[in-house]
Design a protein around this motif. Structure first.
Motif, short mmCIF file in Angstrom:
data_model
loop_
_atom_site.label_atom_id
_atom_site.label_comp_id
_atom_site.label_asym_id
_atom_site.label_seq_id
_atom_site.Cartn_x
_atom_site.Cartn_y
_atom_site.Cartn_z
N ARG A 189 -6.36 -5.93 -7.64
CA ARG A 189 -5.71 -6.05 -8.86
C ARG A 189 -6.28 -7.96 -9.40
O ARG A 189 -6.17 -8.22 -10.52
CB ARG A 189 -4.69 -7.20 -7.86
CG ARG A 189 -3.44 -6.74 -6.65
CD ARG A 189 -2.42 -7.13 -6.47
NE ARG A 189 -3.02 -7.51 -4.68
CZ ARG A 189 -3.82 -6.67 -3.69
NH1 ARG A 189 -3.30 -5.38 -3.67
NH2 ARG A 189 -4.64 -7.17 -2.10
N SER A 227 -14.97 3.79 -3.67
CA SER A 227 -13.23 3.13 -3.08
C SER A 227 -12.91 4.47 -3.25
O SER A 227 -12.80 5.26 -4.21
CB SER A 227 -13.65 1.91 -4.06
OG SER A 227 -12.12 1.73 -3.99
N SER A 228 -12.06 4.00 -2.04
CA SER A 228 -10.28 5.19 -1.63
C SER A 228 -10.21 5.01 -3.52
O SER A 228 -8.76 6.15 -3.92
CB SER A 228 -10.50 4.64 -1.19
OG SER A 228 -8.77 3.54 -1.10
N THR A 281 -9.64 1.45 2.60
CA THR A 281 -9.07 -0.28 3.07
C THR A 281 -9.97 -1.10 4.78
O THR A 281 -9.70 -1.25 5.02
CB THR A 281 -7.56 -0.75 3.17
OG1 THR A 281 -7.35 0.29 2.08
CG2 THR A 281 -7.22 -2.12 3.20
N ARG A 288 -12.75 -9.98 4.04
CA ARG A 288 -12.82 -10.45 3.12
C ARG A 288 -11.31 -10.98 3.11
O ARG A 288 -10.51 -11.11 2.99
CB ARG A 288 -12.72 -9.52 1.93
CG ARG A 288 -13.97 -9.06 1.71
CD ARG A 288 -13.91 -7.66 0.57
NE ARG A 288 -13.59 -8.01 -0.54
CZ ARG A 288 -12.76 -6.54 -0.80
NH1 ARG A 288 -13.06 -5.29 -0.34
NH2 ARG A 288 -11.48 -7.01 -1.74
N ALA A 292 -4.61 -8.40 2.29
CA ALA A 292 -3.98 -9.09 2.42
C ALA A 292 -3.85 -9.16 4.21
O ALA A 292 -3.09 -9.69 4.18
CB ALA A 292 -3.15 -7.33 2.14
N THR A 307 3.85 -11.76 0.71
CA THR A 307 5.20 -10.81 -0.20
C THR A 307 4.52 -9.37 -0.07
O THR A 307 3.73 -9.38 0.31
CB THR A 307 4.88 -11.03 -1.68
OG1 THR A 307 5.09 -12.67 -1.89
CG2 THR A 307 5.52 -10.87 -2.57
N TYR A 309 4.89 -5.68 -1.08
CA TYR A 309 5.05 -4.99 -1.87
C TYR A 309 6.10 -3.65 -1.37
O TYR A 309 5.38 -2.49 -0.33
CB TYR A 309 4.34 -4.66 -2.50
CG TYR A 309 3.01 -5.05 -3.15
CD1 TYR A 309 3.51 -6.59 -3.88
CD2 TYR A 309 1.44 -5.19 -3.12
CE1 TYR A 309 3.51 -7.81 -4.22
CE2 TYR A 309 0.57 -6.14 -4.35
CZ TYR A 309 1.80 -7.30 -4.84
OH TYR A 309 0.85 -8.69 -4.75
N VAL A 317 5.14 1.11 1.08
CA VAL A 317 3.86 1.04 0.67
C VAL A 317 2.47 1.42 1.84
O VAL A 317 3.57 0.17 3.02
CB VAL A 317 3.30 -0.31 -0.27
CG1 VAL A 317 2.17 -0.40 -0.08
CG2 VAL A 317 4.13 0.07 -1.33
N ARG A 319 -1.91 1.99 3.98
CA ARG A 319 -2.87 2.20 3.46
C ARG A 319 -3.74 3.01 5.26
O ARG A 319 -3.18 2.73 6.04
CB ARG A 319 -3.25 0.90 3.21
CG ARG A 319 -3.15 0.39 2.28
CD ARG A 319 -3.97 0.93 0.88
NE ARG A 319 -3.60 0.56 -0.65
CZ ARG A 319 -2.92 0.79 -1.56
NH1 ARG A 319 -2.13 1.85 -0.63
NH2 ARG A 319 -2.72 -0.21 -1.86
N ASP A 394 -2.05 -1.36 -7.81
CA ASP A 394 -2.29 -0.44 -6.88
C ASP A 394 -1.53 0.81 -6.62
O ASP A 394 -0.54 0.74 -7.21
CB ASP A 394 -1.17 -2.06 -5.81
CG ASP A 394 -2.19 -2.90 -5.38
OD1 ASP A 394 -3.56 -2.63 -4.35
OD2 ASP A 394 -1.01 -3.98 -4.77
#
Ligand SMILES: O=C(O)[C@H]1O[C@H](OP(=O)(O)OP(=O)(O)OC[C@H]2O[C@@H](n3ccc(=O)[nH]c3=O)[C@H](O)[C@@H]2O)[C@H](O)[C@@H](O)[C@H]1O
Length: 447
Positions: A189, A227-228, A281, A288, A292, A307, A309, A317, A319, A394
């Motif tokens: 993001r 990265s995925s 992820t 980090r 999230a 929040t 999503y 959503v 992962r 995302d």
């Protein structure tokens, strides 16, 4: 009779004129001396400026080592060139096992970088870290990781990937067998806020590193973090390396995808052995703070709302959250099976290995479930605010097929999300010194 002329007045007048002449003469001499001095000082200043400019900026000639380099005379070459510094660099990167590797780990102050550096060092490889300690997230966490690595005799050179002088110097001092390239501008993001930082690190920085690596003799083998997110809008599931990756949903993904194409080019032209790893992820202790699971934990503990999503059609959503230790094993497996580069001094001698692998957990979990696991571990209810996913880069879900990594180096993830988060929460409350019922519960139930 005319009175005789007043000789005293005449003499005084002459004297005054003479003195004023001398004064004018001296003034002129003084002015001319000052302007000479001023001229010399200006010349000297100009020469000093030219000297520093020549020293710190690339020549306009086509010298590949310097093309991308913007060097500052206060930067690493100046503080990093001494004998004591070289000794630290050599000591850190010297392997302590027979046929051990000498690995340059970029992003060693980062989450995955610090874990990999420690794992390599523990098995007897030589490890030198590189990190610019930027402030994308709290640099004090990066410094704490640096201190941890220092306890294990791992030195992190503080420099940017784009610092070609410094990188050249490192390769002059150490014949690295491998580069584990994990330095990057991460975060999906944030790419909307600071797009240029992704170009600087993930594209320009990567190219700079490859430029140095290709010109080195012998060339190192390179393993790096893709990265995925490169799967972007792909709808085939689970994601396999054979699927298309030409629809990135974020600039972050686009720069990682660009990295994969750049890797192809350097492999093709210069014979560099390059392996890209698509991380899914990654989470865990020393993680980090921009991710999230990390800031959900922080916000839930502070009683702040979080929040969550949902997709446009009100679906959850999800992962394929992957635990750090599994990722470290994957990185080491990739390093262990990396073939040697085939070029030397910028010339390819034979075709070289070029690989790409998914490193995921193979078991996607919804963000709602992630939150409920954290709530249970913390023993605190989250204040949930569920909204439709904004258009922020995302993607709705990720799911890795890892059969290729399993076939080639036995990659097999072993940590489910609940067990991995338990370890994360235990680390979190210890690191941030949070004394609460959380600690008691985790102490009594953890390993
Ligand atoms: O696999 C990767 O290649 C990437 O993984 C990671 O990206 P993501 O999978 O997006 O992880 P992360 O931000 O933790 O969001 C997790 C979930 O929470 C959702 N999410 C997020 C924020 C929020 O406020 N609410 C929410 O529901 C969000 O929609 C998502 O579904 C790395 O950050 C990235 O650097 C890169 O390595």
């Amino acid at each position: 009779m005319a009175s005789p002329p007043d000789m005293s007045k005449t003499t005084t007048g002459k004297l005054e004129r003479y003195n004023s002449y001398i004064r004018r003469l001296n003034h002129t001499k003084f002015l001319s001396a000052s302007s000479k001095l001023l001229f010399r000082l200006t010349l000297l200043a100009a020469l000093i400026l030219i000297f520093f400019f020549t020293l710190n900026y690339p020549p306009l000639s086509d010298n590949s080592h310097h093309v991308l380099h913007h060097h500052n005379f206060l930067s690493s070459t100046f503080y990093g060139g001494g004998a004591a510094w070289e000794k630290k660099v050599r000591h850190s990167s010297t392997p302590r096992r027979p046929n051990g590797f000498s690995v340059l780990v970029t992003g060693a102050g980062g989450f995955v970088g610090s874990h990999c550096a420690l794992a390599l060092k523990k098995r007897g490889d030589g490890v030198l870290g590189l990190d610019n300690f930027n402030s994308y997230y709290d640099p004090s966490l990066k410094r704490a990781r640096q201190a941890l690595l220092a306890q294990h005799q791992i030195f992190i050179v503080e420099a940017d990937l784009n610092d070609a002088h410094l990188l050249t110097k490192l390769f002059d001092v150490v014949p690295f067998t491998h580069i584990l390239h994990l330095a990057a501008q991460a975060g999906v993001r944030y790419a909307m806020k600071n797009p240029q930082s992704y170009v600087n690190s993930n594209i320009a920085g990567f190219i700079n590193l490859l430029e140095i690596a290709k010109a080195t003799n012998p060339q190192p083998s390179i393993v790096w973090a893709s990265s995925s997110s490169v799967y972007g809008l792909n709808t085939q599931n689970p994601f396999s390396e054979s699927h298309g990756t030409d629809q990135p949903a974020s600039l972050y993904a686009a720069t990682k995808k660009a990295g994969e194409e750049i890797a192809h080019t350097y492999n093709h032209i210069y014979g560099l052995s390059i392996t890209g790893l698509r991380f899914f992820t990654v989470y865990g202790p020393w993680g980090r703070p921009d991710m999230a699971y990390f800031f959900f934990t922080k916000d839930i503990l502070q009683g702040k709302p979080i929040t969550i999503y949902q997709t446009a059609d009100d679906k959850e959503v999800a992962r394929d959250f992957t635990y750090i230790d599994d990722i470290v094993r994957g990185c080491i497996g990739a390093l262990d099976t990396a073939e040697k580069s085939t070029g030397s001094g910028g010339k390819k001698k034979a075709p070289a290995q070029l690989r790409i692998y998914n490193l995921g957990n193979t078991s996607p979990v919804s963000v709602g479930k992630l939150v409920s696991i954290i709530e249970n571990l913390l023993n605190v209810k989250a204040k949930k605010h569920v909204i439709k996913m904004p258009r922020n880069g995302d993607v709705p879900y990720t799911h890795a097929n890892v059969s290729l990594a399993y076939k080639d180096f036995g990659y097999k993830p072993t940590t489910d999300l609940a067990s991995g988060l338990r370890k994360f929460v235990k680390w979190y409350i210890g690191y941030y010194g949070i004394e609460s019922k959380v600690k008691k519960e985790n102490d009594s139930s953890d390993d």
